[in-house]
Design an enzyme around this catalytic site. Structure first.
Site, short mmCIF file in Angstrom:
data_model
loop_
_atom_site.label_atom_id
_atom_site.label_comp_id
_atom_site.label_asym_id
_atom_site.label_seq_id
_atom_site.Cartn_x
_atom_site.Cartn_y
_atom_site.Cartn_z
N HIS A 1 50.27 -65.98 29.57
CA HIS A 1 48.92 -66.18 30.10
C HIS A 1 48.18 -64.84 30.18
CE1 HIS A 1 45.68 -67.65 32.74
NE2 HIS A 1 45.89 -66.57 33.45
N ASP B 1 24.78 -54.18 8.57
CA ASP B 1 26.19 -54.50 8.80
C ASP B 1 26.79 -53.34 9.58
OD1 ASP B 1 28.80 -55.54 8.73
OD2 ASP B 1 28.46 -56.40 6.76
N TRP C 1 52.28 -59.17 31.68
CA TRP C 1 51.42 -58.62 30.63
C TRP C 1 51.52 -57.11 30.59
CZ3 TRP C 1 46.83 -55.59 30.42
CH2 TRP C 1 46.38 -55.14 31.66
N SER D 1 44.15 -53.14 16.22
CA SER D 1 42.90 -53.80 15.86
C SER D 1 41.74 -53.26 16.69
CB SER D 1 43.05 -55.31 16.07
OG SER D 1 41.80 -55.93 16.18
N SER D 2 41.96 -53.13 17.99
CA SER D 2 40.86 -52.71 18.86
C SER D 2 40.50 -51.25 18.67
CB SER D 2 41.23 -52.96 20.33
OG SER D 2 41.38 -54.33 20.54
N HIS E 1 43.44 -49.03 32.81
CA HIS E 1 42.20 -49.01 33.58
C HIS E 1 40.96 -48.92 32.72
CE1 HIS E 1 40.37 -49.73 37.30
NE2 HIS E 1 39.38 -49.06 36.81
N GLU F 1 40.72 -50.19 29.98
CA GLU F 1 40.67 -51.56 29.44
C GLU F 1 39.84 -52.47 30.34
OE1 GLU F 1 41.45 -53.13 26.84
OE2 GLU F 1 41.69 -55.22 27.37
N TYR G 1 37.33 -51.77 31.98
CA TYR G 1 35.89 -51.55 31.73
C TYR G 1 35.52 -51.88 30.30
CZ TYR G 1 35.95 -50.05 36.41
OH TYR G 1 36.10 -50.07 37.76
N SER H 1 22.56 -58.13 31.51
CA SER H 1 21.28 -57.43 31.52
C SER H 1 20.27 -58.15 30.63
CB SER H 1 21.46 -55.99 31.03
OG SER H 1 22.35 -55.29 31.87
N HIS I 1 45.58 -45.85 40.76
CA HIS I 1 45.46 -46.84 41.83
C HIS I 1 46.22 -48.14 41.52
CE1 HIS I 1 41.44 -48.50 40.03
NE2 HIS I 1 42.47 -49.15 39.53
N HIS I 2 46.77 -48.24 40.31
CA HIS I 2 47.59 -49.41 40.00
C HIS I 2 49.00 -49.27 40.54
CE1 HIS I 2 44.59 -51.29 37.39
NE2 HIS I 2 44.26 -50.06 37.08
N THR J 1 28.37 -49.45 39.92
CA THR J 1 28.46 -50.90 39.76
C THR J 1 27.52 -51.59 40.74
OG1 THR J 1 30.77 -50.52 39.24
CG2 THR J 1 30.10 -52.79 39.52
N LYS K 1 24.01 -51.38 39.55
CA LYS K 1 23.72 -52.36 38.50
C LYS K 1 23.38 -53.71 39.11
CE LYS K 1 26.31 -50.76 34.51
NZ LYS K 1 26.09 -51.49 33.26
N ARG L 1 53.06 -61.93 43.82
CA ARG L 1 52.67 -62.53 42.56
C ARG L 1 53.94 -62.89 41.79
NH1 ARG L 1 50.61 -57.31 39.08
NH2 ARG L 1 49.74 -58.91 37.75
#
Lengths: 702, 330
Positions: free
Chosen positions: A124, A153, A188, A218-219, A302, A304, A306, A317, A351-352, A377, A380, A499
């Site tokens: 998941h 393109d 994960w 890929s990313s 982290h 990731e 964002y 927006s 912080h993780h 944030t 925004k 968890r």
């Protein structure tokens, strides 16, 4: 003979079948789990057979190959990315429902085995992050960003196709693990030493490693592609501070991809070295240290977060300003805030793991750094509220997602601040509070953004609008379902429920797990509504056609072209004179669709098979590595290498579209436009909306 | 000197009634205090207090969004008669407010976080209310049970941490397996335990009672069974527990150690050691073993991956390392 089979199959044997446990040890629980697991596998096989059958029946294989799989067109690649994301979303949501069902019956038991539950939360999470969120946002940026900056393109169209291929290969690996089990149970994040071969020698972790590796490669390529495109391909006049906000967020996300993805590629590669070649990077003995993995993982993890959220911020927006019929409030502040978030996102990874035993000063500093992200944030959020202020708000489907987002996201922000205080985090770390928090950021944030964006830009891609009523039902079910599914998890977390627990022995948890299960079922209903929405939209497509290309009275350049846009996007590259370039064009007397004096030949990238080749070789490489089928690894690796070298000798990499053809297509569209009746915003959601808004001066947005 | 916990401890003066109510509501059905919302020690109480402060401060930014957004979408809905300014996109005053207030709130939060984090650092020893030495306990996480070694008392227990009330606890923790998270929510912080590494945790209990403890970090299919109970008793009961365990506890010899190192739950461990007396236990947390004889430096040997020094066991005579019966509970 046996030797031959061993050589061919590696360590793949009958026990990989999802129902094997039930045959060997037919307890009730094993049988139930076998039925669930085999049912999932059967659905994948069935789905695959249906697709193959339909393609064969309608003789569309050649069409699929030529028009889609080998196409370098950023629009088609974007759509294929989103198709992968939606399929994977469906699977991961169903898995989530099973997990919620299990925990609703989980007091002293439940119906899932611990191993099955472990695979469920791992797939998941892995799917939702790497094969739902990443392809979804990559697809939307792929589709929209070149149109917004006035480009034809991406800078590297074939590399874009390869990115798609690698993601598809990773997704296929995760799917195959349904039929040839197991997948990893390491979550994960795959922390060693649990994922080292000493604790988990099976194929599961290897599936996970290679699926994630394909996705991160890929990313990284995608990030490079997007960033270079935004740097180099902007239309004349499209200066930095005229970029639409979505493009700004796309730029920041791609920079984060470039710097954030490699740490995970490295981490999984080192873990693979540990597992395959007996290295000791993260083992407990011989000098290994699993803390290094955890640091590397979150050096990716982290940013990731964002990478996932920034494009959604960009979409919101666009939605807030478009559906408030108003200029975006505080454009400059929003750009600064986006950049600030992107930079700060690299400074907070610790912080993780506040609980890992480092000094209090380090924890406190990282906690405060985390809170700093709250400032841009928060700004925004207020910018979007001020965008609505003195606007004219239309409650179209994207706007419903956006309003749901803004209200729910701040609650996630609040719980994020709570988690950011190390001394309080010591109470709720690794509890369901954490799970509730990141779902609170990613569902209202990322997913609502992507779904809102899909509703916003669908008509651009396919030429007809998505149906509104089912869209609204889906949005409302998502909002309600989310609240019911995840607010109880906050309570459970505060009550100390860890968890990833398959079962629990504390009766006080039960009412909350049952409530969360009801929420998960409502989310499943939301998924069904989405499916019905798509079905109804396709069925009524003739009534909802928007040939004018501008159904929402849009502000940026993608609305200035036909729906769907021509392959080359713009018959003539537009010249930009201000922010909200297309809105200004509509407002000033120049006309929304000026007739160019002259057309030129357009050079477009030629089709290439590199994408499919990398998809297939990437998949086979990963599969062979997972099951120790070394002949397959060598064969696939050599094939990929040969393809890469051969590509260097291809000379016909472009294709010319003659000026006469461009003229013919554009003139035809202008003729269509002339036949359309402009509509005011009051008729936006009716069949009268053909994609030509009444001029704002005459009150289109009143 | 002014104790850094002091200002965090006196939460009753501020009466965070909302948190208190939440606590009652959330944990109302529970027999034992399962959460820091119903704190049983100074650390957990301070954490609950901090939670209230943080929620309060952050609400300054969050509440306006929750209140004003519905108002905005009603007032400025399409077709309303309110003001419409499609070209308005900036106001200096508004910008000062929306940057300024979050900045101020974060400054306040940063102060709270800094002071709280230093004061509640799990590595910081607690001085205790009286002049008492902290009780040292060494904790080892196995798959899927906890071993508690009392080095000064020379005893050890499985899945049961017996401690005297009002006496600071100094825990040193490690894992004999993969990473785990040691946590007693009602008493205070959790801390990760890792193989070949030692972490520290300091706790203290204000009340007597039985508080559930658990592992927070997934470590395989027995993870959800890895519970223990923290039993907080008065001094005499604790002394009684120590004496009885020394006298009649089992011996932690090689056979027991092998069973500890194997993957099993507390229940399975008890069964495999054929220890009677655990049959009437209601769930995993109640299945526990007590050891009166164990090798010296067992904890350090586990950390170092060294073989425990079995010859150092001061055996109580002919006792087999698994056949003695568990003693009565305090």
């Amino acid at each position: 003979m046996t030797h031959w089979a061993d050589w061919m199959l590696g360590r793949l044997d009958w026990s990989a079948l999802p129902f094997w446990d039930a045959i060997v040890d037919p307890t009730t629980k094993n049988i139930v789990n076998a039925i669930i697991a085999s049912g999932a596998g059967a659905m994948v096989i069935l789905g695959g057979l249906i697709v193959v059958g339909v393609l064969t029946w309608t003789r569309r294989w050649r069409w699929l190959w030529r028009e889609w799989l080998t196409s370098p067109d950023h629009k088609k690649i974007g759509i294929m990315f989103i198709a992968i994301a939606l399929v994977m979303l469906a699977r991961a949501v169903i898995e989530a429902v099973f997990m919620r069902l299990q925990q609703a019956f989980g007091l002293d038991g439940g119906f899932l085995t611990a191993d099955h539950f472990g695979q469920l939360f791992t797939t998941h999470g892995t799917i939702m992050v790497f094969f739902m969120a990443m392809p979804f946002l990559t697809g939307i940026i792929n589709y929209v960003m070149p149109l917004q900056i006035g480009a034809r393109d991406l800078s590297f169209p074939v590399m874009n196709s390869i990115s798609l291929g690698l993601t598809a290969a990773g997704a296929a690996i995760v799917m195959v693990s349904l039929m040839l089990a197991p997948f990893s149970t390491g979550g994960w994040s795959g922390y060693p030493s649990f994922t080292e071969s000493a604790a988990n020698p099976g194929a599961g972790v290897d599936y996970w490693i290679w699926a994630v590796t394909l996705s991160t490669l890929s990313s990284t390529l995608t990030g490079i592609n997007f960033a270079v495109t935004i740097y180099k391909q902007r239309a004349p006049g499209m200066s930095w501070l005229r970029l639409p906000l979505f493009t700004w967020t796309a730029l920041c996300t791609s920079i984060l991809m470039i710097f954030g993805m490699p740490p995970l590629t490295v981490a999984t590669a080192l873990l693979a070295l540990d597992r395959y070649l007996d290295f000791h990077f993260f083992t407990a003995d011989l000098g290994g240290n699993m803390m290094n993995y955890i640091n590397l993982f979150w050096a990716f993890g982290h940013p990731e977060v964002y990478i996932l959220i920034l494009p959604a911020f960009g979409i919101f927006s666009e939605i807030f300003s478009t559906f408030s019929g108003k200029k975006l409030y505080g454009y400059g502040a929003l750009v600064i805030a986006t950049l600030a978030i992107a930079v700060l996102s690299f400074t907070v990874w610790l912080h993780h793991f506040f609980t890992m035993g480092q000094s209090a000063h380090i924890n406190a500093i990282f906690g405060i750094a985390t809170m700093l992200i709250g400032i841009p944030t928060g700004v925004k959020i207020y910018d979007w509220m001020l965008t609505m202020f003195r606007g004219r708000i239309r409650f179209s489907v994207p706007m419903i997602y956006a309003i749901g987002f803004i209200m729910l996201f701040v609650i996630g922000g609040l719980t994020g601040i709570i988690l950011a205080v190390p001394s309080v985090d010591y109470q709720i770390h690794n509890s369901l509070f954490l799970v509730a928090h990141f779902h609170n950021m990613l569902i209202p944030g990322l997913l609502f953004g992507m779904l809102g964006g899909t509703n916003l830009w669908f008509s651009k891609a396919f030429g007809f609008r998505l149906e509104e009523r089912w869209g609204r039902r889906a949005a409302c079910c998502w909002i309600v379902g989310f609240m019911l599914a995840f607010f109880p998890l906050y309570a459970l977390g505060v009550l100390g429920m860890p968890r990833r627990s398959v079962a629990f022995f504390e009766p006080a948890y039960l009412p909350w797990t049952v409530a969360a299960m009801v929420g998960a079922v409502i989310i499943l209903v939301a998924m069904l509504c989405l499916l019905i929405q798509l079905w109804v939209s396709v069925r009524d497509r003739h009534a909802n056609r928007v040939p004018g290309g501008d159904p929402w009275d849009g502000r940026s350049l993608e609305w200035s072209v036909s729906s769907p846009p021509p392959e080359y996007n713009f018959p003539v590259i537009p010249e930009v004179h201000s922010r909200d370039a297309y809105m200004r064009q509509k407002e000033t007397g120049g006309g929304a669709h000026p007739r160019p004096d002259d057309y030129e030949d357009i050079e477009m990238p030629a089709n290439s098979a590199m994408g499919p080749i990398f998809a297939i070789t990437g998949f086979l490489l990963a599969f062979g590595l997972t099951w120790y089928q070394w002949w397959l690894v060598v064969a696939a690796g050599v094939a990929a290498l040969i393809a890469l070298i051969a590509r260097g000798y291809v000379r016909d990499t472009t294709r010319l579209i003659p000026a006469a053809e461009v003229r013919r297509q554009h003139e035809a569209w202008l003729a269509t436009l002339a036949s359309l009746t402009p509509v005011t915003r009051a008729d936006e959601q009716s069949a009268a909306n053909r994609g030509l808004p009444a001029s704002p001066i005459e009150g289109a947005v009143q | 000197m002014f104790h850094p916990l002091f200002h965090l401890r006196t939460h009753s003066r501020y009466r965070h009634w909302s948190i208190g109510l939440l606590a009652i509501w959330l944990s109302g059905c529970s027999e034992h205090p399962i959460s820091f919302l119903d704190p049983q020690g100074p650390i957990a109480a301070a954490q609950r207090h901090q939670l209230g402060v943080i929620i309060g401060l952050t609400s300054i930014v969050v509440l306006p969004v929750l209140i004003l957004t519905p108002w905005l979408i009603v007032r400025y809905r399409y077709g309303s008669r309110s003001t419409y300014r499609p070209h308005w996109g900036f106001s200096k005053l508004a910008d000062i407010v929306i940057w300024g207030i979050p900045c101020l709130v974060v400054v306040a939060l940063a102060v709270v976080a800094w002071r709280g984090t230093l004061a509640l650092d799990p590595y910081r020893p607690l001085s205790g209310s009286e002049d008492v030495k902290p009780l040292r306990v060494q904790v080892v996480g196995f798959d899927w049970k906890w071993l508690f070694i009392y080095p000064d008392q020379g005893i050890a227990t499985v899945n049961e941490l017996v401690v005297p009330v009002h006496r600071p606890l100094a825990l040193k923790l490690t894992s004999a397996s993969v990473m785990q998270g040691f946590f007693i929510p009602a008493l205070g912080s959790q801390i990760d335990v890792m193989n070949r590494m030692v972490t520290q945790l300091h706790l203290e209990a204000d009340n007597q009672g039985e508080f559930p403890g658990k592992n927070m970090q997934y470590n395989g299919k027995g993870f959800h069974h890895q519970h223990f109970v923290a039993r907080v008793v008065d001094d005499s009961a604790f002394q009684n527990f120590v004496t009885r365990t020394r006298e009649s506890g089992m011996t932690l010899g090689p056979r027991v150690f092998d069973r500890l190192m194997a993957q099993n739950t507390g229940r399975a461990l008890v069964q495999s050691l054929e220890a009677p007396g655990a049959d009437n236990a209601t769930h995993e947390g109640d299945r526990r073993l007590r050891f009166g004889h164990l090798p010296a430096n067992l904890f350090d040997d586990i950390v170092e991956h060294a073989t425990p020094d079995w010859s150092s066991i001061k055996s109580g005579g002919t006792r087999n390392d698994a056949s003695s019966s568990p003693e009565a509970r305090p």
